[in-house]
Write a protein that holds these residues in place. Structure first.
Motif, PDB file in Angstrom:
ATOM      1  N   GLN A 167     -13.231   1.660   9.431  1.00 44.21           N
ATOM      2  CA  GLN A 167     -13.320   0.233   9.736  1.00 44.21           C
ATOM      3  C   GLN A 167     -12.364  -0.569   8.857  1.00 44.21           C
ATOM      4  O   GLN A 167     -11.590  -1.375   9.368  1.00 44.21           O
ATOM      5  N   THR A 168     -12.418  -0.352   7.564  1.00 43.12           N
ATOM      6  CA  THR A 168     -11.588  -1.127   6.646  1.00 43.12           C
ATOM      7  C   THR A 168     -10.110  -0.953   6.948  1.00 43.12           C
ATOM      8  O   THR A 168      -9.383  -1.936   7.105  1.00 43.12           O
ATOM      9  N   VAL A 169      -9.651   0.287   7.040  1.00 40.42           N
ATOM     10  CA  VAL A 169      -8.219   0.494   7.262  1.00 40.42           C
ATOM     11  C   VAL A 169      -7.790   0.022   8.651  1.00 40.42           C
ATOM     12  O   VAL A 169      -6.678  -0.487   8.806  1.00 40.42           O
ATOM     13  N   SER A 170      -8.650   0.159   9.639  1.00 38.42           N
ATOM     14  CA  SER A 170      -8.312  -0.323  10.979  1.00 38.42           C
ATOM     15  C   SER A 170      -8.146  -1.838  10.986  1.00 38.42           C
ATOM     16  O   SER A 170      -7.176  -2.364  11.534  1.00 38.42           O
TER      17      SER A 170
ATOM     18  N   ASN B  87      -7.256   4.667  -4.063  1.00 34.34           N
ATOM     19  CA  ASN B  87      -7.654   3.342  -4.542  1.00 34.34           C
ATOM     20  C   ASN B  87      -6.880   2.280  -3.766  1.00 34.34           C
ATOM     21  O   ASN B  87      -5.671   2.149  -3.920  1.00 34.34           O
ATOM     22  N   LEU B  88      -7.588   1.501  -2.950  1.00 40.00           N
ATOM     23  CA  LEU B  88      -6.924   0.511  -2.104  1.00 40.00           C
ATOM     24  C   LEU B  88      -6.230  -0.591  -2.887  1.00 40.00           C
ATOM     25  O   LEU B  88      -5.348  -1.267  -2.348  1.00 40.00           O
TER      26      LEU B  88
ATOM     27  N   ASP C 279       4.155   5.284   1.607  1.00 31.09           N
ATOM     28  CA  ASP C 279       3.202   5.481   0.513  1.00 31.09           C
ATOM     29  C   ASP C 279       1.919   4.689   0.740  1.00 31.09           C
ATOM     30  O   ASP C 279       0.824   5.159   0.438  1.00 31.09           O
ATOM     31  N   GLY C 280       2.035   3.481   1.264  1.00 29.58           N
ATOM     32  CA  GLY C 280       0.859   2.661   1.536  1.00 29.58           C
ATOM     33  C   GLY C 280      -0.046   3.285   2.579  1.00 29.58           C
ATOM     34  O   GLY C 280      -1.274   3.281   2.465  1.00 29.58           O
ATOM     35  N   ILE C 281       0.548   3.834   3.604  1.00 26.90           N
ATOM     36  CA  ILE C 281      -0.251   4.492   4.643  1.00 26.90           C
ATOM     37  C   ILE C 281      -0.827   5.798   4.105  1.00 26.90           C
ATOM     38  O   ILE C 281      -1.971   6.145   4.413  1.00 26.90           O
ATOM     39  N   ASP C 282      -0.076   6.497   3.254  1.00 21.12           N
ATOM     40  CA  ASP C 282      -0.617   7.699   2.598  1.00 21.12           C
ATOM     41  C   ASP C 282      -1.833   7.340   1.752  1.00 21.12           C
ATOM     42  O   ASP C 282      -2.825   8.068   1.737  1.00 21.12           O
ATOM     43  N   LEU C 283      -1.761   6.215   1.054  1.00 20.92           N
ATOM     44  CA  LEU C 283      -2.883   5.750   0.235  1.00 20.92           C
ATOM     45  C   LEU C 283      -4.103   5.494   1.122  1.00 20.92           C
ATOM     46  O   LEU C 283      -5.216   5.924   0.806  1.00 20.92           O
ATOM     47  N   MET C 284      -3.886   4.795   2.237  1.00 25.78           N
ATOM     48  CA  MET C 284      -4.999   4.517   3.151  1.00 25.78           C
ATOM     49  C   MET C 284      -5.569   5.812   3.728  1.00 25.78           C
ATOM     50  O   MET C 284      -6.781   5.928   3.912  1.00 25.78           O
TER      51      MET C 284
END
Length: 86
Positions: free
Chosen positions: A47-50, A19-20, A31-36
């Motif tokens: 696209q969104t994460v990039s 969940n973003l 943790d944030g990158i793990d979430l992404m």
């Protein structure tokens, strides 16, 4: 103490579900990158994460190989669709 436990539990749930909105709890940490990563695994939406990483955190792009992979995947997708100028 209860608040800290609740926030930790909620953060873990957000990461595990991809969940973003959980980025508000994790920030741009491991943790944030793990979430992404979980989000990309579930949706395939590179696209969104990039775009988030390139616009909001350009200094982090070269620090994590997963982020580099997402950006290269998105670039490759745009090349396949011949969207060089869009």
């Amino acid at each position: 103490m209860h608040l800290a436990n609740y926030i930790e539990k909620l953060t873990t749930e957000m990461i595990n579900s991809g969940n973003l909105e959980g980025i508000l709890l994790t920030g741009l940490t491991r943790d944030g990158i793990d979430l992404m990563e979980k989000y990309v695994d579930m949706t395939g939406d590179v696209q969104t994460v990039s775009l988030v990483m390139l616009q909001a955190f350009p200094s982090e792009v070269s620090k994590d190989s997963r982020v580099q992979y997402w950006i290269e995947s998105y670039r490759s997708l745009l090349d396949r669709w011949r969207l060089w100028h869009e």
